[in-house]
Design an enzyme around this catalytic site. Structure first.
Site, PDB file in Angstrom:
ATOM      1  CB  THR A  75      -0.935  -0.003   1.225  1.00  0.00           C
ATOM      2  OG1 THR A  75      -1.790  -1.138   1.140  1.00  0.00           O
ATOM      3  CG2 THR A  75      -1.774   1.263   1.302  1.00  0.00           C
ATOM      4  CG  ASN A 155      -5.977  -8.060  -5.496  1.00  0.00           C
ATOM      5  OD1 ASN A 155      -5.826  -7.379  -6.506  1.00  0.00           O
ATOM      6  ND2 ASN A 155      -6.852  -7.739  -4.569  1.00  0.00           N
ATOM      7  CB  ALA A 204       7.346  -9.429   3.328  1.00  0.00           C
ATOM      8  CB  CYS A 330     -16.971  -6.825   3.896  1.00  0.00           C
ATOM      9  SG  CYS A 330     -17.972  -8.200   3.410  1.00  0.00           S
TER      10      CYS A 330
END
Ligand code: PMP
Length: 403
Positions: A75, A155, A204, A330
């Site tokens: 991020t 993803n 990681a 969500c």
């Protein structure tokens, strides 16, 4: 012996590899110096460990150690890449390109730019398999385009994008190319030089390392890419990321990426075969399932499927012993259908009916077989209560299942 619950949510995060944990341990206990302390051995030992990890990350990417900046995760790396590069590119143009399937840590950054600043933003659509090819990127380019961001692998549906072709396209036009490779590192071959990548984000905890550590690759030559830091402070990481280096986590990232690169091919072959076994077992027992994602250009451990007449959230609740994700995010009180499945053209019902299975290094055949059984029972138990399913007149393969 199988001991439920079974973990099949490896795109969310992965179990730290015991070899990674072992490598980190001394840096939680005896070697606790600040890597920025230059006047004593405690600092030197910590710094040596950080530099070893930097070399391990660089080696796995085909980069040079000085091109690796440690961050708190992908991020932060994505934010640093885009927000950091743009100020230096403004004199060349005012247009940024990203794709509809990016992780929110890219998509929200560029959407905010488009909304709140005078940067112009184009969001490139994907095809129905979630893929963004070089043609789609090319169509979005303008003379004023200065930065393109395309993720290496998605993803949610695992689709792998043609990064090399897109990188080539960008480099031929002097456009900075960023790729979010969080899901791809250690799973698909990557080489920042051959792939013409200028900025690459990784994390990681998606490769059997610790949470809270990642890195941004920043190209230093042919061309050099300049980055403005997000934070002011002590000037660590060549001034690009101030803050005391998280030595144990950095060591963990180094170890994790070295193992992931070394074992990539063997891991991928094993995962692909387990993943195909899971898909086959589900198809043998459940009717009306569709694959979300590319049939071949897909992460080896990814299986994302829609189960018609079933709500993904309800399905997950009915199979609590198997940890998976649904195609609904969500992030708000109302689960929103995934932006990735929507971009692929799935309607809301199909997006809501989806589950993401993420197999990983520690997944076994026994777990896969168990998961397939649990899914079949759960789907059947929900369809029993669905009038739409009853009206469809369809049957599960092999007849009705006990619920
Ligand atoms: N990009 C992608 C493609 C991801 O899958 C994730 C994690 N879900 C991130 C970025 C964010 O990574 P991190 O958790 O390290 O901030």
């Amino acid at each position: 012996m199988l001991k439920p619950p079974v973990y099949l949510d490896n795109h969310s995060t992965t179990k730290p590899d015991p070899r990674v944990v072992a490598a980190m341990m001394p840096y939680f206990t005896n070697i606790y110096g600040n890597a920025a302390s230059v006047s004593h051995k405690f600092g030197w030992d910590a710094e040596e460990a950080v530099e070893k990890a930097r070399a391990q990350v660089a080696e796995a990417l085909g980069a040079e150690p000085r091109e690796v900046v440690f961050t708190a995760g992908a991020t932060e790396a994505n934010n640093l890449a885009i927000k950091g590069a743009l100020p230096f590119l403004r004199r060349k143009g005012d247009h940024v390109v990203a794709t509809a399937v990016e992780h929110k840590s890219v998509l929200d950054v560029v959407e905010r730019l488009g909304r709140e600043t005078d940067w112009k933003v184009t969001i490139v659509p994907c095809d129905d398999a979630g893929r963004v090819d070089e043609g789609a990127v090319l169509a979005a380019l303008r003379p004023e385009t200065v930065l393109v961001s395309v993720m290496a692998a998605n993803n949610e549906v695992g689709t792998i994008n043609p990064i090399r072709a897109i990188g080539e396209l960008c480099h031929g036009r002097g456009i900075v190319f960023h790729t979010d490779a969080t899901q791809a590192v250690g799973k698909v071959p990557l080489d920042v030089r051959a792939d013409h990548v200028d900025l690459l984000s990784l994390s990681a905890h998606k490769m059997y390392g610790p949470k809270g550590i990642g890195a941004l690759y920043v190209r230093r030559k042919d061309p050099q890419v300049r980055i403005k830091p997000l934070f002011d402070g002590g000037g660590h990481e060549r001034g690009l990321r101030s803050g005391t280096p998280a030595v144990p986590l950095i060591v963990g990232l180094g170890e994790a990426i070295e193992i992931a690169a070394r074992e990539r091919e063997a891991d991928a072959a094993r995962l692909r075969s387990l993943r195909d076994r899971l898909e086959a077992a589900i198809r043998a027992t459940v009717a009306d399932v569709t694959l979300n994602g590319h049939p071949t250009e897909r992460l080896p451990g990814n299986l994302n499927m829609s189960f018609a007449y079933v709500d993904g959230e309800a399905l997950m609740m009915a199979m609590r012993d198997v940890a998976v994700s649904s195609g609904a995010a969500c992030t708000s009180a109302e689960p929103e259908p995934s932006h990735v499945l929507r971009a692929m053209g799935r309607d809301d019902d199909s997006a809501r009916a989806s589950l993401r299975f993420g197999l990983g290094r520690f997944t076994t055949a026994e777990e896969v077989d168990y998961a397939a059984e649990v899914v079949a029972k759960a789907v059947a138990s929900l369809r029993v209560h669905s009038s739409a399913w009853a009206a469809s007149g369809k049957m599960e393969p092999g007849g009705p299942h006990p619920s």
